[in-house]
Design a protein around this motif. Structure first.
Motif, PDB file in Angstrom:
ATOM      1  N   ASP A  12      11.296   4.330   6.160  1.00 28.17           N
ATOM      2  CA  ASP A  12      12.148   3.454   5.469  1.00 28.17           C
ATOM      3  C   ASP A  12      11.924   2.409   5.407  1.00 28.17           C
ATOM      4  N   SER A  13      11.173   1.699   4.499  1.00 26.66           N
ATOM      5  CA  SER A  13      10.270   0.630   3.713  1.00 26.66           C
ATOM      6  C   SER A  13      11.444  -0.013   3.035  1.00 26.66           C
ATOM      7  N   HIS A  14      12.078   0.924   1.359  1.00 27.43           N
ATOM      8  CA  HIS A  14      12.843   0.271   0.880  1.00 27.43           C
ATOM      9  C   HIS A  14      12.609  -1.120   0.058  1.00 27.43           C
ATOM     10  N   GLY A  15      11.199  -1.080  -0.573  1.00 25.76           N
ATOM     11  CA  GLY A  15      10.146  -1.676  -0.911  1.00 25.76           C
ATOM     12  C   GLY A  15       9.833  -3.009  -0.667  1.00 25.76           C
ATOM     13  N   ILE A  20       5.042  -4.242   5.364  1.00 29.70           N
ATOM     14  CA  ILE A  20       3.909  -2.991   5.309  1.00 29.70           C
ATOM     15  C   ILE A  20       2.242  -3.401   5.869  1.00 29.70           C
ATOM     16  N   ASP A  21       2.285  -4.669   4.924  1.00 34.27           N
ATOM     17  CA  ASP A  21       1.282  -5.612   4.674  1.00 34.27           C
ATOM     18  C   ASP A  21       1.037  -6.583   6.131  1.00 34.27           C
ATOM     19  N   GLU A  22       2.598  -6.724   6.306  1.00 31.51           N
ATOM     20  CA  GLU A  22       2.528  -7.546   7.852  1.00 31.51           C
ATOM     21  C   GLU A  22       2.207  -6.875   8.604  1.00 31.51           C
ATOM     22  N   LEU A  37      -2.388   6.055   7.255  1.00 32.18           N
ATOM     23  CA  LEU A  37      -0.876   5.524   7.070  1.00 32.18           C
ATOM     24  C   LEU A  37      -0.044   7.018   6.710  1.00 32.18           C
ATOM     25  N   LEU A  38       1.506   7.713   7.800  1.00 31.82           N
ATOM     26  CA  LEU A  38       2.198   8.106   7.432  1.00 31.82           C
ATOM     27  C   LEU A  38       3.264   7.802   6.860  1.00 31.82           C
ATOM     28  N   HIS A  39       4.373   7.350   5.952  1.00 29.91           N
ATOM     29  CA  HIS A  39       5.201   6.959   5.190  1.00 29.91           C
ATOM     30  C   HIS A  39       6.707   8.262   5.658  1.00 29.91           C
ATOM     31  N   GLU A  45       7.439   5.005  -2.898  1.00 27.41           N
ATOM     32  CA  GLU A  45       6.318   4.008  -4.199  1.00 27.41           C
ATOM     33  C   GLU A  45       5.396   3.324  -2.797  1.00 27.41           C
ATOM     34  N   ASP A  46       6.194   2.590  -2.173  1.00 30.29           N
ATOM     35  CA  ASP A  46       6.016   1.111  -1.509  1.00 30.29           C
ATOM     36  C   ASP A  46       4.272   1.866  -1.080  1.00 30.29           C
ATOM     37  N   VAL A  47       3.982   2.557  -1.049  1.00 27.40           N
ATOM     38  CA  VAL A  47       1.986   3.234  -0.388  1.00 27.40           C
ATOM     39  C   VAL A  47       1.647   4.053  -1.227  1.00 27.40           C
TER      40      VAL A  47
END
Length: 183
Positions: A12-15, A20-22, A37-39, A45-47
Motif C-alpha cells: 500500500d505505497s500508493h505512489g 520506498i527509497d527511504e 522486495l515483496l510489494h 507500479e511503484d516497484v
C-alpha cells in the motif's frame, strides 16, 4: 549456518516511492540491503519500473487491472509462500477466506496488504503477515514495513520477523521467530 536471506516486505505505497527509497536507504545502512522486495499491491507500479531490483508485486484494488497477477506463489529458500493484496478474499471483513486461500495453495507463509494495518500471526502452521502501509496507516499510528531474515539450518529454515516504522524504529512487539520445515 548460511548467511541470512533478507526479504523487505511493503504494501500500500500508493505512489509514495520516496518512502520506498527511504526504507531501502535505511535497510542498506543498517543491514546491507535486501535480497528480495515483496510489494503486496496498491500501486504495484511503484516497484515495476526497474528502480528496485529483485522485486515481486501483485495487483491490488487500486492498481490497473492486469498490471500484475492478483496472487503469486513463491519459493523462499524452500519455504512456500503466497503473495496477494487481500481484496479478493475480503481481508477487511474476516481472515477466514485468507486462511482458505493459503490452505488451497498449501503454503507456509502468506503476505497480504489491503487493510493498511500491520499484523503477524500463525494459524494452522502458516505464518500470515501484513506489513501495514507506507502511505496511510490504519489501526497503527505510523507507517510500517517488515523485514524477514531467512536462514537455512539443519532443522529447517529459520525466519526472524521484524517490523519497523518509516523512520527506521524497530517495533519489538511484532518480533517473531519461526522455524519452517523444508519440504
Amino acid at each position: 549456518m548460511t548467511a541470512a536471506y533478507r526479504v523487505l516486505i511493503i504494501s500500500d505505497s500508493h505512489g509514495r516511492t520516496d518512502r520506498i527509497d527511504e526504507v531501502i536507504a535505511q535497510l542498506q545502512e543498517r543491514m546491507g540491503g535486501y535480497d528480495l522486495l515483496l510489494h503486496a499491491g496498491d500501486h504495484a507500479e511503484d516497484v515495476l519500473d526497474g528502480a528496485y531490483p529483485n522485486s515481486v508485486t501483485v495487483c491490488g484494488n487500486c492498481d490497473p487491472y492486469g498490471i500484475e497477477a492478483e496472487e503469486k506463489t513463491l519459493d523462499l529458500l524452500g519455504v512456500s509462500a503466497l503473495l496477494l493484496h487481500g481484496h479478493t478474499v475480503n481481508v477487511k471483513t474476516s481472515p477466514l477466506q485468507l486462511l482458505y486461500k493459503a490452505a488451497e495453495h498449501g503454503v507456509q507463509f502468506t503476505v497480504f496488504g489491503h487493510t493498511h494495518t500491520p499484523v503477524l500471526y500463525v494459524e494452522d502452521g502458516c505464518v500470515f503477515l501484513n506489513p501495514g502501509s507506507l502511505s496511510y496507516p490504519r489501526g497503527y499510528t505510523v507507517c510500517t514495513y517488515a523485514v524477514l531474515e531467512l536462514s537455512a539450518r539443519e532443522d529447517g529454515v529459520h525466519g526472524q520477523f521484524c517490523f519497523y516504522t518509516l523512520d527506521g524504529t524497530r517495533i519489538p512487539a511484532f518480533d517473531m521467530e519461526h522455524v519452517f520445515s523444508v519440504r
